[in-house]
Each structure stands twice: as C-alpha cells, then as structure tokens.
Design a protein around this motif. Structure first.
Motif, short mmCIF file in Angstrom:
data_model
loop_
_atom_site.label_atom_id
_atom_site.label_comp_id
_atom_site.label_asym_id
_atom_site.label_seq_id
_atom_site.Cartn_x
_atom_site.Cartn_y
_atom_site.Cartn_z
N VAL A 1 0.84 -1.19 0.00
CA VAL A 1 0.00 0.00 0.00
C VAL A 1 0.88 1.25 0.00
CG1 VAL A 1 -0.20 0.08 2.52
CG2 VAL A 1 -1.97 1.15 1.12
N GLU A 2 0.40 2.27 -0.67
CA GLU A 2 0.96 3.61 -0.58
C GLU A 2 -0.18 4.48 -0.08
OE1 GLU A 2 2.39 4.69 -4.45
OE2 GLU A 2 3.97 3.16 -4.42
N SER A 3 0.11 5.37 0.85
CA SER A 3 -0.97 6.14 1.43
C SER A 3 -0.47 7.45 2.01
CB SER A 3 -1.64 5.32 2.54
OG SER A 3 -2.79 5.98 3.01
N GLU A 4 -1.38 8.39 2.08
CA GLU A 4 -1.12 9.67 2.73
C GLU A 4 -2.34 10.00 3.58
OE1 GLU A 4 -0.10 14.27 1.57
OE2 GLU A 4 0.28 12.72 0.08
N PRO A 5 -2.13 10.19 4.89
CA PRO A 5 -3.27 10.51 5.74
C PRO A 5 -4.06 11.72 5.22
CG PRO A 5 -1.35 10.02 7.07
CD PRO A 5 -0.89 10.08 5.64
N GLU A 6 -5.37 11.58 5.25
CA GLU A 6 -6.33 12.58 4.80
C GLU A 6 -6.33 12.83 3.29
OE1 GLU A 6 -8.73 13.50 6.83
OE2 GLU A 6 -7.71 12.30 8.33
N VAL A 7 -5.56 12.05 2.54
CA VAL A 7 -5.55 12.17 1.08
C VAL A 7 -6.12 10.90 0.44
CG1 VAL A 7 -4.10 12.46 -0.98
CG2 VAL A 7 -3.61 13.79 1.09
N GLY A 8 -5.71 9.75 0.95
CA GLY A 8 -6.20 8.48 0.43
C GLY A 8 -5.12 7.44 0.35
N SER A 9 -5.50 6.28 -0.18
CA SER A 9 -4.60 5.14 -0.27
C SER A 9 -4.67 4.51 -1.65
CB SER A 9 -4.99 4.07 0.76
OG SER A 9 -4.95 4.59 2.07
N ILE A 10 -3.58 3.85 -2.00
CA ILE A 10 -3.55 3.02 -3.21
C ILE A 10 -3.03 1.66 -2.78
CG2 ILE A 10 -2.74 2.69 -5.56
CD1 ILE A 10 -2.01 5.70 -5.58
N PHE A 11 -3.87 0.65 -2.93
CA PHE A 11 -3.45 -0.72 -2.68
C PHE A 11 -3.05 -1.33 -4.02
CE2 PHE A 11 -5.59 0.07 1.21
CZ PHE A 11 -4.99 -0.77 2.13
N TYR A 12 -1.87 -1.93 -4.05
CA TYR A 12 -1.37 -2.61 -5.24
C TYR A 12 -1.27 -4.09 -4.93
CZ TYR A 12 0.35 2.00 -6.67
OH TYR A 12 0.46 3.33 -7.02
N PHE A 13 -1.57 -4.91 -5.92
CA PHE A 13 -1.27 -6.32 -5.79
C PHE A 13 -0.96 -6.87 -7.17
CE2 PHE A 13 -5.84 -6.41 -6.44
CZ PHE A 13 -6.06 -7.52 -7.25
#
Length: 141
Positions: A121-133
């Motif tokens: 996962v890549e994420s930034e609080p209050e911005v959102g997340s990107i889950f990769y698989f």
C-alpha cells in the motif's frame, strides 16, 4: 460490484474501472480480494465526502505479472501502520469508529500470495490510499 451494490449506493460511492484482464486463479478468492479492497475503500472514507475509487491494471512483461491498483480518496494510513494492516487481528481503529474483525487484509494478502503475487500500500493521511497487488500472467496458483 454486484455484491457491494447496497454499500456503494448507501455511501454514494463512485467506482471507476478499466477493462481487466483474464487471469488464471481461483475465481471466488480473487473476487474476495477485489470485494475486500473496494469495501475497505468505502468503509474508510472521509466523513461527508463521497468515496471515489479507481481500479486499474498494468502489465509488466519484464517480470510477467499484472499489477492491479485500487485507489481511493479516503482517510489514508500513516506510514508506521502500513505493514501492520496486513497482520491478522491488527486493527488501527476502535470498533466504535469502524466495525470489522481485523482479518480482511490478512486474508487478501494470503490469497494474493497463494496466487504467486504480492501486495502493498501507498498512502497519505487525509488524502487516500492506493493498494497494489500482483498476479502472475497465466500462471496457475
């Protein structure tokens, strides 16, 4: 999308997706991966903001795998918790804040790994997340 229809409608979620490739694997388990990741993107949304979720995939021919991504505009995850979220029963929030058992992402990780892939996962609080698989191209689990 069918299994999540009521959750999507209740939260006014917008789900954008491109055509996805056919992969070799267990249909029910791979459906569960998408269902869990999209469901979490809706569940961990910002208050008073409709969730926007983008599902995409790219092919990496060098390492013979598809790289799927599911991004959202939700609450995000602080960096120190990014590995912990994939461990069974490791919750970041109280039950009062967000319902759940704390097993969803650990199951997703196990399914992806069973299919020869990996998840992060890549994420930034209050911005959102990107889950990769990843899922290998045309390889049986």
């Amino acid at each position: 999308m069918k299994n999540l229809r009521s959750l999507i409608e209740e939260n006014n979620a917008v789900i954008n997706y491109q055509s996805l490739p056919t992969v070799v694997g267990d249909y029910d388990q791979l459906r569960r991966v998408f269902q869990n990741l999209v469901g979490n993107a809706i569940k961990f949304r910002k208050r008073d903001i409709s969730p926007i979720i983008d599902i995409s995939v790219r092919e990496d021919k060098e390492i013979n795998e598809y790289i799927f991504s599911i991004s959202d505009n939700g609450i995000g995850i602080e960096e120190q918790y990014m590995e912990r979220i994939f461990v069974i029963f490791q919750r970041l929030h109280t039950m009062e804040s967000y319902k759940g058992t704390g097993i969803g992402l650990s199951v997703v990780k196990r399914i992806v790994e069973r299919h020869g892939g990996r998840i992060w996962v890549e994420s930034e609080p209050e911005v959102g997340s990107i889950f990769y698989f990843t899922i290998p191209i045309n390889v049986k689990p």
